[in-house]
Design a protein around this motif. Structure first.
Motif, mmCIF file in Angstrom:
data_model
loop_
_atom_site.group_PDB
_atom_site.id
_atom_site.type_symbol
_atom_site.label_atom_id
_atom_site.label_comp_id
_atom_site.label_asym_id
_atom_site.label_seq_id
_atom_site.Cartn_x
_atom_site.Cartn_y
_atom_site.Cartn_z
ATOM 1 N N LEU A 30 -16.217 121.238 4.057
ATOM 2 C CA LEU A 30 -15.656 120.305 4.996
ATOM 3 C C LEU A 30 -15.381 121.379 6.193
ATOM 4 O O LEU A 30 -15.228 120.893 7.208
ATOM 5 C CB LEU A 30 -14.544 120.190 4.642
ATOM 6 N N HIS A 31 -14.829 122.937 5.947
ATOM 7 C CA HIS A 31 -13.993 123.752 7.007
ATOM 8 C C HIS A 31 -15.808 124.490 7.615
ATOM 9 O O HIS A 31 -15.241 125.460 7.406
ATOM 10 C CB HIS A 31 -13.582 123.849 6.304
ATOM 11 N N PRO A 32 -16.733 123.939 7.253
ATOM 12 C CA PRO A 32 -18.217 125.463 7.673
ATOM 13 C C PRO A 32 -16.662 126.042 9.405
ATOM 14 O O PRO A 32 -16.554 125.563 9.624
ATOM 15 C CB PRO A 32 -18.915 125.008 8.258
ATOM 16 N N SER A 33 -17.358 127.601 9.191
ATOM 17 C CA SER A 33 -16.828 128.549 9.703
ATOM 18 C C SER A 33 -17.109 128.404 11.980
ATOM 19 O O SER A 33 -17.029 128.490 12.059
ATOM 20 C CB SER A 33 -16.540 129.946 9.534
ATOM 21 N N LYS A 34 -18.737 128.085 11.209
ATOM 22 C CA LYS A 34 -18.942 128.123 12.684
ATOM 23 C C LYS A 34 -19.866 126.275 12.873
ATOM 24 O O LYS A 34 -19.645 125.651 11.756
ATOM 25 C CB LYS A 34 -20.524 128.799 12.522
ATOM 26 N N LEU A 35 -20.013 126.012 14.040
ATOM 27 C CA LEU A 35 -20.186 124.139 14.530
ATOM 28 C C LEU A 35 -21.915 124.958 14.460
ATOM 29 O O LEU A 35 -22.549 125.405 14.866
ATOM 30 C CB LEU A 35 -19.829 124.451 15.433
ATOM 31 N N LYS A 36 -22.240 123.528 14.434
ATOM 32 C CA LYS A 36 -23.654 123.050 15.121
ATOM 33 C C LYS A 36 -23.687 122.359 16.186
ATOM 34 O O LYS A 36 -23.217 120.936 16.052
ATOM 35 C CB LYS A 36 -24.293 122.242 13.715
ATOM 36 N N ILE A 37 -23.347 122.465 17.171
ATOM 37 C CA ILE A 37 -23.744 122.105 17.914
ATOM 38 C C ILE A 37 -24.276 122.092 19.372
ATOM 39 O O ILE A 37 -25.599 122.666 19.742
ATOM 40 C CB ILE A 37 -22.661 122.600 19.666
ATOM 41 N N ALA A 38 -25.104 120.475 19.521
ATOM 42 C CA ALA A 38 -26.050 120.428 20.381
ATOM 43 C C ALA A 38 -25.992 119.898 21.838
ATOM 44 O O ALA A 38 -25.039 119.056 22.288
ATOM 45 C CB ALA A 38 -26.764 118.081 19.395
ATOM 46 N N VAL A 39 -26.253 120.440 22.840
ATOM 47 C CA VAL A 39 -26.057 120.706 23.805
ATOM 48 C C VAL A 39 -27.405 119.752 24.858
ATOM 49 O O VAL A 39 -28.474 119.740 25.005
ATOM 50 C CB VAL A 39 -26.356 121.817 24.805
ATOM 51 N N VAL A 40 -26.488 118.113 25.371
ATOM 52 C CA VAL A 40 -27.635 117.496 25.789
ATOM 53 C C VAL A 40 -27.233 117.443 27.142
ATOM 54 O O VAL A 40 -26.219 117.744 27.748
ATOM 55 C CB VAL A 40 -27.148 116.000 25.505
ATOM 56 N N GLY A 41 -28.545 118.249 27.742
ATOM 57 C CA GLY A 41 -28.362 118.077 29.618
ATOM 58 C C GLY A 41 -28.243 119.988 29.659
ATOM 59 O O GLY A 41 -27.101 120.420 29.536
ATOM 60 N N PHE A 42 -29.741 120.516 29.129
ATOM 61 C CA PHE A 42 -29.177 122.122 29.183
ATOM 62 C C PHE A 42 -29.634 122.551 30.060
ATOM 63 O O PHE A 42 -30.716 123.446 30.862
ATOM 64 C CB PHE A 42 -30.598 122.635 27.931
ATOM 65 N N GLY A 43 -29.207 122.091 31.803
ATOM 66 C CA GLY A 43 -29.360 122.067 33.222
ATOM 67 C C GLY A 43 -28.373 124.126 32.854
ATOM 68 O O GLY A 43 -28.826 124.456 31.917
#
Ligand code: NAP
Length: 382
Positions: free
Chosen positions: A73-86
């Motif tokens: 429920l509370h992973p210490s790190k996030l999985k972040i998808a960056v859309v627009g990788f300029g």
């Protein structure tokens, strides 16, 4: 299995022992005595209890259900998808990777190499990206392309309560698009890091980070996830400013848009450094450098998608005109005095003021003839 038992009660594996031999190693002073004998069963070693110390009372155990659930429920790190990788997407992604978050990237241009070099994964196909089930989708596209990019994401492939975040330099516009296009089970956090790759290249300490929690589910894990995302910036030392999107846009038009506009005006002047730069002039050169590195799309977005920007542009125009008038008014007055000094001394320079336009043969009004010939121009008494 063969063991070696030492007098200090350490149990050791003895690789030299055969399956039929139990090797017991006793240590007494400097002398070691091997007792190899056929014996079944193996004598029990006498273990001294003080050798076993409890080092951690809260150490996790594989069967610790509560802890494992908490980690899910509370992973210490996030999985972040960056859309627009300029430009800006990559700038932010580097900080995410540095903080240990997992970064996935997607853009219309292939940035596989750039992503790989910073420890992120690049997904040219948005379906593949969404199937990775990121915790956060971070929109870093140009303001003007935001809507088509958002529409192109197969959001049905995401987890049901994914958090959507944007970093656009205008705020009401993405907020409205999110609310319009995202189903209610997605969370929405609108943010604006008020710095860029140039102004934030050394540190983010003290730089403003504006955010508006537009829609965050009440569930603890969803609140935690939004906080965890914000903490990325807080932990870098940003000045966290919670503010409504509309209020942001009002302030930003009067500050950020004006700053970018002045930077671009000065850029057109092609200012160059001189051997006698003042501090003020250095500030102008820095301003040009800061704003010129941003794309025109960004600047255009600040104008087009902030309803307050047009008014600021008009005010800027008026202010410039007023300033010119003030300057030329002064200049004109001085020149006039110099030119007509002699006549002024003779007291004949009182200029008649136009009180009204003369009729133009029944068709409205015409400009009067030069003042010396006009009967309608009458000197005004002050
Ligand atoms: P930008 O010119 O505003 O945006 C470039 C990004 O938009 C690139 O990822 C580009 O993708 C994508 N893009 C542009 N047109 C597209 C289209 N038609 N279809 C799909 N993607 C398109 O420059 P930026 O500096 O990187 O800014 C990104 C966002 O961050 C903007 O919304 C900006 O307002 C915000 N922001 C920027 C700064 C800053 O200092 N730069 C600071 C705060 C916030 P490709 O590269 O794949 O073409």
């Amino acid at each position: 299995m063969a063991y070696t038992v030492m007098s200090n009660a350490k149990l050791q594996f003895n690789p030299t022992a055969t399956s039929k031999t139990r090797s017991i190693l006793f240590s007494s002073g400097d002398h070691l005595t091997h007792l190899n004998r056929f014996c079944t069963p193996l004598p029990k070693p006498v273990l001294r209890p003080r050798r076993f110390r409890i080092r951690a009372t809260e150490a996790s155990q594989p069967h610790d259900y509560k802890l494992r659930l908490n980690n899910v429920l509370h992973p210490s790190k996030l999985k972040i998808a960056v859309v627009g990788f300029g430009n800006f997407g990559q700038f932010l992604a580097k900080a995410f990777v540095r903080q240990g978050h997992t970064v996935l990237a997607h853009s219309r241009t292939d940035y596989s190499l750039e992503a790989h070099s910073m420890g992120a994964s690049f997904f040219p196909d948005p379906h593949d990206l969404c199937e990775q089930h990121p915790d956060v989708i971070l929109l870093c596209t140009s303001i003007i392309s935001t809507e088509p990019v958002l529409r192109s994401l197969p959001i049905q492939r995401l987890k049901r309560n994914t958090l959507f975040v944007d970093v656009l330099s205008v705020k009401e516009f993405p907020k409205n698009i999110f609310l319009q296009l995202l189903p209610p089970h997605f969370d929405i956090l609108c943010t604006h890091p008020m710095f860029g790759p140039e102004s934030g290249k050394d540190t983010w300490k003290g730089l403003p980070f504006v955010f508006d929690k537009v829609r965050i589910g009440e569930d603890g894990s969803r609140i935690w996830r939004a906080e965890k995302f914000l903490d990325i910036f807080a932990s870098e030392g940003c000045r966290m400013v919670e503010m409504k999107c509309s209020e942001h846009d009002r302030h930003a038009a009067g500050s950020q848009f004006i700053t970018h506009t002045m930077g671009r005006v000065l850029e057109k002047l092609q200012l160059e450094t001189t051997p006698i730069n003042t501090k003020g002039y250095e500030t102008l050169l820095n301003l040009v450098e800061n704003t010129a590195s941003d794309s025109f799309d960004l600047y255009y977005g600040l104008f087009m998608y902030n309803k307050n920007a047009m008014e600021q542009l008009e005010r800027l125009d008026l202010a410039f005109e007023a300033l010119k008038n003030e300057l030329f008014g002064h200049l004109h007055e001085k020149l006039r005095k110099q030119l007509f000094l002699k006549r002024d001394r003779e007291g004949s320079m009182e200029r008649p003021k136009l009180s009204k336009l003369p009729p133009n043969k029944g068709k409205g009004y015409a400009l009067p003839p030069p003042s010396s010939n006009s009967e309608i121009l009458q000197p005004q008494n002050h």
